[in-house]
Design a protein around this motif. Sequence first.
Motif, mmCIF file in Angstrom:
data_model
loop_
_atom_site.group_PDB
_atom_site.id
_atom_site.type_symbol
_atom_site.label_atom_id
_atom_site.label_comp_id
_atom_site.label_asym_id
_atom_site.label_seq_id
_atom_site.Cartn_x
_atom_site.Cartn_y
_atom_site.Cartn_z
ATOM 1 N N LEU A 94 0.803 -1.163 -0.019
ATOM 2 C CA LEU A 94 0.119 0.078 0.149
ATOM 3 C C LEU A 94 0.855 1.363 0.074
ATOM 4 C CD1 LEU A 94 -2.381 -1.233 2.585
ATOM 5 C CD2 LEU A 94 -3.034 -0.829 0.197
ATOM 6 N N TYR A 95 0.534 2.224 -0.916
ATOM 7 C CA TYR A 95 1.505 3.487 -1.027
ATOM 8 C C TYR A 95 0.637 4.652 -0.824
ATOM 9 C CZ TYR A 95 4.635 0.219 -3.431
ATOM 10 O OH TYR A 95 5.337 -0.807 -3.682
ATOM 11 N N ALA A 96 1.210 5.497 -0.143
ATOM 12 C CA ALA A 96 0.491 6.559 0.559
ATOM 13 C C ALA A 96 -0.347 7.302 -0.519
ATOM 14 C CB ALA A 96 1.385 7.713 1.289
ATOM 15 N N PRO A 97 0.140 7.698 -1.801
ATOM 16 C CA PRO A 97 -0.745 8.374 -2.681
ATOM 17 C C PRO A 97 -2.021 7.735 -3.234
ATOM 18 C CG PRO A 97 1.748 8.570 -3.253
ATOM 19 C CD PRO A 97 1.540 7.636 -2.328
ATOM 20 N N ARG A 98 -2.012 6.455 -3.521
ATOM 21 C CA ARG A 98 -2.938 5.844 -3.950
ATOM 22 C C ARG A 98 -3.962 5.606 -2.936
ATOM 23 N NH1 ARG A 98 -4.542 0.996 -7.175
ATOM 24 N NH2 ARG A 98 -5.122 1.640 -9.035
ATOM 25 N N VAL A 99 -3.594 5.233 -1.526
ATOM 26 C CA VAL A 99 -4.439 4.778 -0.803
ATOM 27 C C VAL A 99 -5.159 6.353 -0.432
ATOM 28 C CG1 VAL A 99 -4.800 4.337 1.788
ATOM 29 C CG2 VAL A 99 -3.249 3.171 0.521
ATOM 30 N N ALA A 100 -4.460 7.435 -0.309
ATOM 31 C CA ALA A 100 -5.160 8.558 -0.121
ATOM 32 C C ALA A 100 -6.101 9.012 -1.281
ATOM 33 C CB ALA A 100 -4.039 10.039 -0.029
ATOM 34 N N LEU A 101 -5.806 8.970 -2.682
ATOM 35 C CA LEU A 101 -6.655 9.031 -3.589
ATOM 36 C C LEU A 101 -7.986 8.402 -3.308
ATOM 37 C CD1 LEU A 101 -4.800 8.308 -7.023
ATOM 38 C CD2 LEU A 101 -6.283 10.230 -6.230
ATOM 39 N N SER B 234 -31.007 -8.321 -12.930
ATOM 40 C CA SER B 234 -29.893 -7.843 -13.028
ATOM 41 C C SER B 234 -29.055 -7.778 -11.707
ATOM 42 C CB SER B 234 -29.924 -6.289 -13.797
ATOM 43 O OG SER B 234 -28.683 -5.795 -13.871
ATOM 44 N N LEU B 235 -27.952 -8.342 -11.676
ATOM 45 C CA LEU B 235 -27.072 -8.390 -10.525
ATOM 46 C C LEU B 235 -25.764 -7.992 -10.472
ATOM 47 C CD1 LEU B 235 -29.116 -11.300 -10.587
ATOM 48 C CD2 LEU B 235 -28.061 -11.667 -8.300
ATOM 49 N N GLU B 236 -25.378 -7.265 -9.425
ATOM 50 C CA GLU B 236 -23.991 -7.053 -9.431
ATOM 51 C C GLU B 236 -23.403 -7.547 -8.042
ATOM 52 O OE1 GLU B 236 -22.308 -3.246 -10.190
ATOM 53 O OE2 GLU B 236 -20.362 -3.759 -9.248
ATOM 54 N N ILE B 237 -22.287 -8.480 -8.114
ATOM 55 C CA ILE B 237 -21.665 -8.809 -7.176
ATOM 56 C C ILE B 237 -20.390 -8.232 -6.957
ATOM 57 C CG2 ILE B 237 -20.663 -11.114 -6.260
ATOM 58 C CD1 ILE B 237 -22.445 -12.701 -8.240
ATOM 59 N N VAL B 238 -20.415 -7.627 -5.642
ATOM 60 C CA VAL B 238 -19.083 -6.933 -5.348
ATOM 61 C C VAL B 238 -18.276 -7.578 -4.734
ATOM 62 C CG1 VAL B 238 -18.350 -4.820 -3.813
ATOM 63 C CG2 VAL B 238 -20.406 -4.747 -5.151
ATOM 64 N N GLY B 239 -16.986 -8.122 -5.031
ATOM 65 C CA GLY B 239 -16.200 -8.718 -4.524
ATOM 66 C C GLY B 239 -15.185 -7.734 -3.623
ATOM 67 N N PHE B 240 -15.263 -7.831 -2.486
ATOM 68 C CA PHE B 240 -14.079 -7.040 -1.678
ATOM 69 C C PHE B 240 -12.811 -7.426 -1.641
ATOM 70 C CE2 PHE B 240 -18.520 -5.868 0.028
ATOM 71 C CZ PHE B 240 -18.245 -4.414 -0.028
ATOM 72 N N VAL B 241 -11.853 -6.636 -1.809
ATOM 73 C CA VAL B 241 -10.284 -6.880 -1.721
ATOM 74 C C VAL B 241 -9.721 -6.163 -0.611
ATOM 75 C CG1 VAL B 241 -10.080 -7.735 -4.287
ATOM 76 C CG2 VAL B 241 -9.550 -5.275 -3.339
ATOM 77 N N GLY B 242 -8.708 -6.899 -0.134
ATOM 78 C CA GLY B 242 -8.087 -6.088 1.025
ATOM 79 C C GLY B 242 -7.445 -4.729 0.670
ATOM 80 N N GLY B 243 -7.497 -3.837 1.841
ATOM 81 C CA GLY B 243 -6.670 -2.657 1.537
ATOM 82 C C GLY B 243 -7.195 -1.518 2.310
ATOM 83 N N GLY B 244 -6.474 -0.703 3.126
ATOM 84 C CA GLY B 244 -7.335 0.400 3.928
ATOM 85 C C GLY B 244 -6.429 1.250 4.442
#
Lengths: 216, 64
Positions: free
Chosen positions: A185-192, B54-64
Amino acid sequence: MGIPTKKEIESALAERIGTERQKRFSESTVAVCGLGGLGSNIAIALARAGIGKLILADFDRVDISNLSRQQYKANQTGIFKTDALRENLREISPYTEIETHCVRLCEDNYSAILKNAGIICEAFDKAEEKSRLVNFVLEYMPEKIIISASGMAGLGSPDDIRTRRITRNFYLCGDGKSDMKDHALYAPRVALCAMHQALAVLRILDSPENAVPEIY
Amino acid sequence: MVKINGENTDSAGMTLSEYLSTTDYNRARIAVERNGNIVPKKEYETTVLENGDSLEIVGFVGGG
């Protein structure tokens, strides 16, 4: 120079964005769930923009690895993110009302913690936690609006990050693909991605009568 | 035809749960929108896909 008064800060903002919009923002409560790279950036942007009250929730402490992209300072490592962010927000925007919850959010406490927020920003890092909160809010708190994020890892194009409206009250930001298990994870893209979420909050609040707008 | 994530499928008559079993989606990491509404997780087993859905399946990926 001392710290400006509440009235001075409000007037300076109202002069730029208009009294009505400033009032609407200042009367709003937004929850930020998870205070990492997304949540810490969202909270600061919303405080600057004049949102009146922020509900901030995270159970974790600031780790040295967080400094690469999260809005904490080196001297804050080891303290709870709720405390660290409260301190940073007080310096940036001293009159924003801050309510913190140093807990792990789960089905047992979502309702109690989020009940006073009109808009909820999902800012967790684990996919399962994102899914759990989004499904809960949409199923059990249909009067709320949730803005979630999925896909902001790596160094891919910034233009792949976008905001989409999935249902009436569910907005999703991110590229939808880039997973932190495959990329750093990189600061600019997460902040975007965080700024997509914060901007969605303002655009929703800016729409007439808070009707959920057809903006995306 | 049932439109899922923008693509036409011939999954009419299947339950959502049965359809998901034909895919790689992890149920703990998704949210499913059907005709503008979210499908509660406890209704995956009983939601039958119909022609025109009409369906949309949202698959979450990690990162935050």
